[in-house]
Enzyme design. Structure first.
Site, mmCIF file in Angstrom:
data_model
loop_
_atom_site.group_PDB
_atom_site.id
_atom_site.type_symbol
_atom_site.label_atom_id
_atom_site.label_comp_id
_atom_site.label_asym_id
_atom_site.label_seq_id
_atom_site.Cartn_x
_atom_site.Cartn_y
_atom_site.Cartn_z
ATOM 1 N NE ARG A 162 -3.825 -0.031 2.310
ATOM 2 C CZ ARG A 162 -3.988 0.869 3.282
ATOM 3 N NH1 ARG A 162 -3.252 0.809 4.393
ATOM 4 N NH2 ARG A 162 -4.859 1.826 3.165
ATOM 5 C CG ASP A 163 3.727 4.442 1.061
ATOM 6 O OD1 ASP A 163 3.367 5.124 0.080
ATOM 7 O OD2 ASP A 163 4.400 4.910 1.990
ATOM 8 C CB ILE A 164 4.706 0.068 -4.160
ATOM 9 C CG1 ILE A 164 4.488 -1.307 -3.503
ATOM 10 C CG2 ILE A 164 5.740 -0.012 -5.285
ATOM 11 C CD1 ILE A 164 5.748 -1.977 -2.997
#
Length: 322
Positions: A162-164
């Site tokens: 969810r935060d690539i």
């Protein structure tokens, strides 16, 4: 969080440093700013400071092994950050893969938790793109391969990062990567239509320059969310600039929701049409229109990235002594 604009520059071959941001203030631990020790770990060098936390290079003197320590900033009093670190460890310590940073310990200092992770002494991908994205071309295939291997593993373990983004990808001189920062990672979630419309306003989580539409809308998400963010990351790696920018966060988010996907070929003439189309598919607005992680892994085995094979840098990529 702001979506920045990358710079394209003609600098010397990439110098691989110990994960330090180009203009970061580097200082040693002292009683004036930060404790010398967190449990069994002695802090050596400051790596970076974020909104809520700091990351330090540290050492366990009993084993002489180095670690990265993530702790709450001393000037930060929001206790929700403590819970965030605990959640990050709850996910991270379960993961073990060559392309994922290893979480070692959840400790406590002055009533605040800290995380100990394996130390991978190389810069993040954002630093390298800013320094000179064209110099990364000989490493691009290896970087992309490693990133997709990491996504495959996370999908197998049923986690969504969810935060690539490039800042969360550390890169060695050989192009070997490790994914870091699992603060937002969760199991896939199904959100009801009514909850998506009325129950999640103001709870958008992620980085605006790479966030998928379903995260913006606080809708159901699965591993396809990471595919979108990785598509934005690969675009930036090859173009040297972000796929979407805006005058403010709201404008940027609207482009992720409704803006046309730019052509990678327009920014890098050496990228093949097939690979440009693959990036476009990864950045599809609807999750079901994106390739699955397995399909993506198969695609990168058969789709050529470049029309002409990039030549290695001369002199060769090297480490820079700290």
């Amino acid at each position: 969080m702001k979506g920045g604009v990358t710079a394209d520059s003609s600098t010397p071959p990439i110098q691989f440093m110990r994960g330090i941001l180009p203009h970061a203030r580097r200082f040693h631990a002292s009683s004036d700013c930060i404790p010398m020790n967190c449990g069994r770990f002695r802090l050596l060098h400051h790596i970076r400071t974020g909104r809520n936390t700091q990351v330090w290079e540290a050492i366990d003197d009993s084993t002489r092994k180095k670690y990265a320590i993530k702790l709450v900033r001393q000037d930060h009093t929001d206790k929700s950050v403590n819970e965030m670190l605990k959640r990050e460890f709850a996910v991270g310590h379960k993961l073990e893969h060559p392309r994922v940073i290893r979480y070692v310990e959840l400790g406590k200092f002055r009533d605040n938790p800290f995380l100990a992770m394996d130390f991978y002494g190389y810069p993040n991908l954002k630093v390298l793109i800013l320094q000179d994205h064209e110099a990364l071309a000989p490493l691009t295939a290896e970087i992309i391969k490693g990133c997709v291997e990491a996504l495959l593993y996370l999908a197998k373990e049923n986690y969504v990062h969810r935060d690539i983004k490039p800042e969360n990808i550390l890169v060695s001189p050989e192009g070997q990567i490790k994914i870091i920062d699992f603060a937002l990672a969760q199991k896939p979630q199904k959100v009801s239509a009514l909850a998506g419309l009325f129950g999640n306003k103001g709870k958008v989580q992620g980085t605006p320059s790479y966030i998928p539409p379903e995260q913006i809308r606080a809708q159901s998400f699965n591993c396809q969310a990471d595919i979108y963010s990785m598509g934005c990351t690969f675009f930036e790696l090859l173009a040297g600039k972000l796929p979407f920018t805006g005058f403010n966060t709201q404008e940027l988010l609207m482009k992720h929701l409704r803006g046309g996907i730019p052509s990678l070929e327009a920014f890098n003439k050496n990228v093949t049409s097939d690979f440009s189309n693959l990036i476009r598919d990864m950045m599809a607005k609807k999750p079901d229109d994106r390739p699955t992680v397995a399909a993506l892994a198969q695609a990168i085995k058969v789709v050529s990235i470049f029309k002409r094979t990039p030549k290695p840098n001369k002199p060769a990529v090297q480490n820079e002594a700290s």
